[in-house]
Write a protein that holds these residues in place. Structure first.
Motif, PDB file in Angstrom:
ATOM      1  N   UNK A  38      10.155   4.196 -15.267  1.00 26.08           N
ATOM      2  CA  UNK A  38      10.156   4.177 -13.804  1.00 26.08           C
ATOM      3  C   UNK A  38       9.698   5.514 -13.243  1.00 26.08           C
ATOM      4  N   UNK A  39       9.246   5.440 -11.989  1.00 25.18           N
ATOM      5  CA  UNK A  39       8.781   6.610 -11.238  1.00 25.18           C
ATOM      6  C   UNK A  39       7.535   7.242 -11.841  1.00 25.18           C
ATOM      7  N   UNK A  40       6.685   6.386 -12.414  1.00 25.75           N
ATOM      8  CA  UNK A  40       5.430   6.850 -13.017  1.00 25.75           C
ATOM      9  C   UNK A  40       4.224   6.057 -12.520  1.00 25.75           C
ATOM     10  N   UNK A  41       4.427   5.284 -11.450  1.00 23.66           N
ATOM     11  CA  UNK A  41       3.318   4.549 -10.854  1.00 23.66           C
ATOM     12  C   UNK A  41       3.117   3.137 -11.369  1.00 23.66           C
ATOM     13  N   UNK A  42       3.937   2.687 -12.292  1.00 20.01           N
ATOM     14  CA  UNK A  42       3.770   1.342 -12.854  1.00 20.01           C
ATOM     15  C   UNK A  42       4.080   0.279 -11.807  1.00 20.01           C
ATOM     16  N   UNK A  43       5.150   0.470 -11.047  1.00 20.18           N
ATOM     17  CA  UNK A  43       5.489  -0.478  -9.986  1.00 20.18           C
ATOM     18  C   UNK A  43       4.383  -0.571  -8.947  1.00 20.18           C
ATOM     19  N   UNK A  44       3.775   0.553  -8.629  1.00 21.57           N
ATOM     20  CA  UNK A  44       2.657   0.567  -7.685  1.00 21.57           C
ATOM     21  C   UNK A  44       1.471  -0.227  -8.231  1.00 21.57           C
ATOM     22  N   UNK A  45       1.194  -0.074  -9.504  1.00 21.83           N
ATOM     23  CA  UNK A  45       0.116  -0.850 -10.140  1.00 21.83           C
ATOM     24  C   UNK A  45       0.408  -2.341 -10.066  1.00 21.83           C
ATOM     25  N   UNK A  46       1.635  -2.704 -10.419  1.00 24.30           N
ATOM     26  CA  UNK A  46       2.019  -4.115 -10.385  1.00 24.30           C
ATOM     27  C   UNK A  46       1.847  -4.694  -8.985  1.00 24.30           C
ATOM     28  N   UNK A  47       2.412  -4.009  -8.000  1.00 22.53           N
ATOM     29  CA  UNK A  47       2.412  -4.546  -6.640  1.00 22.53           C
ATOM     30  C   UNK A  47       1.014  -4.522  -6.015  1.00 22.53           C
ATOM     31  N   UNK A  48       0.157  -3.611  -6.426  1.00 20.66           N
ATOM     32  CA  UNK A  48      -1.228  -3.630  -5.956  1.00 20.66           C
ATOM     33  C   UNK A  48      -1.940  -4.908  -6.387  1.00 20.66           C
ATOM     34  N   UNK A  49      -1.729  -5.300  -7.626  1.00 19.15           N
ATOM     35  CA  UNK A  49      -2.335  -6.540  -8.126  1.00 19.15           C
ATOM     36  C   UNK A  49      -1.660  -7.764  -7.509  1.00 19.15           C
ATOM     37  N   UNK A  50      -0.347  -7.709  -7.306  1.00 19.17           N
ATOM     38  CA  UNK A  50       0.362  -8.805  -6.640  1.00 19.17           C
ATOM     39  C   UNK A  50      -0.220  -9.003  -5.247  1.00 19.17           C
ATOM     40  N   UNK A  51      -0.445  -7.928  -4.536  1.00 18.10           N
ATOM     41  CA  UNK A  51      -1.021  -8.031  -3.190  1.00 18.10           C
ATOM     42  C   UNK A  51      -2.393  -8.708  -3.226  1.00 18.10           C
ATOM     43  N   UNK A  52      -3.193  -8.359  -4.226  1.00 17.86           N
ATOM     44  CA  UNK A  52      -4.501  -8.999  -4.364  1.00 17.86           C
ATOM     45  C   UNK A  52      -4.345 -10.502  -4.603  1.00 17.86           C
ATOM     46  N   UNK A  53      -3.421 -10.881  -5.473  1.00 20.08           N
ATOM     47  CA  UNK A  53      -3.194 -12.290  -5.772  1.00 20.08           C
ATOM     48  C   UNK A  53      -2.694 -13.054  -4.548  1.00 20.08           C
TER      49      UNK A  53
END
Length: 116
Positions: free
Chosen positions: A95-110
C-alpha cells in the motif's frame, strides 16, 4: 517502487485460470479478515465474478485487484446498464505505492462504457 516488476492486466473472469482466481480470492480474504463489518465470504466473492478484473502483479504475486461487474438497475420504465466496482484491494505490504491509483485508473476507463 525501485526494482519493481509491476505488471497490470485487465481481463474477463472467464480468462482467469483457477490458480489465478484462487490467488485473487486469497488476497481478498486476507485483506478483509477480522474486519468489524465482516470477513470476505462466498457471497462477496460471487459479486466479484462475471465481469472484468484489473490485476496488478509484482514478482509473480497478485498485489492488487479490482472488478467491474455489469448490473442492471430498473428505475421506473428505464433499465440502466451499470458497472459496479467490487472487491478492490491492495496487499497490505504494497500500500501507498500507487497500486490503488493504477487499479482505479483502469476501473474508471472500464466504467466509461456504462450509464452514468
Amino acid at each position: 517502487m525501485t526494482g519493481s516488476t509491476l505488471k497490470q492486466r485487465t481481463c474477463a473472469t472467464a480468462d482467469l485460470s483457477g490458480v489465478q482466481l484462487a490467488a485473487i480470492r486469497s488476497l481478498l480474504v486476507d485483506a478483509f479478515a477480522g474486519r468489524p463489518d465482516g470477513d470476505f465470504d462466498d457471497h462477496d466473492w460471487d459479486h466479484a465474478l462475471g465481469g472484468h478484473h484489473v490485476l496488478v502483479w509484482d514478482d509473480g504475486y497478485v498485489v492488487g485487484h479490482a472488478a467491474v461487474v455489469r448490473r442492471h438497475l430498473v428505475h421506473g420504465p428505464r433499465t440502466l446498464r451499470c458497472g459496479y466496482v467490487e472487491a478492490v484491494v491492495v496487499r497490505a505490504d504494497r500500500r501507498r505505492r500507487g497500486i490503488g491509483e493504477r487499479l482505479m485508473g483502469e476501473v474508471e476507463r472500464l466504467l466509461g462504457g456504462y450509464a452514468l
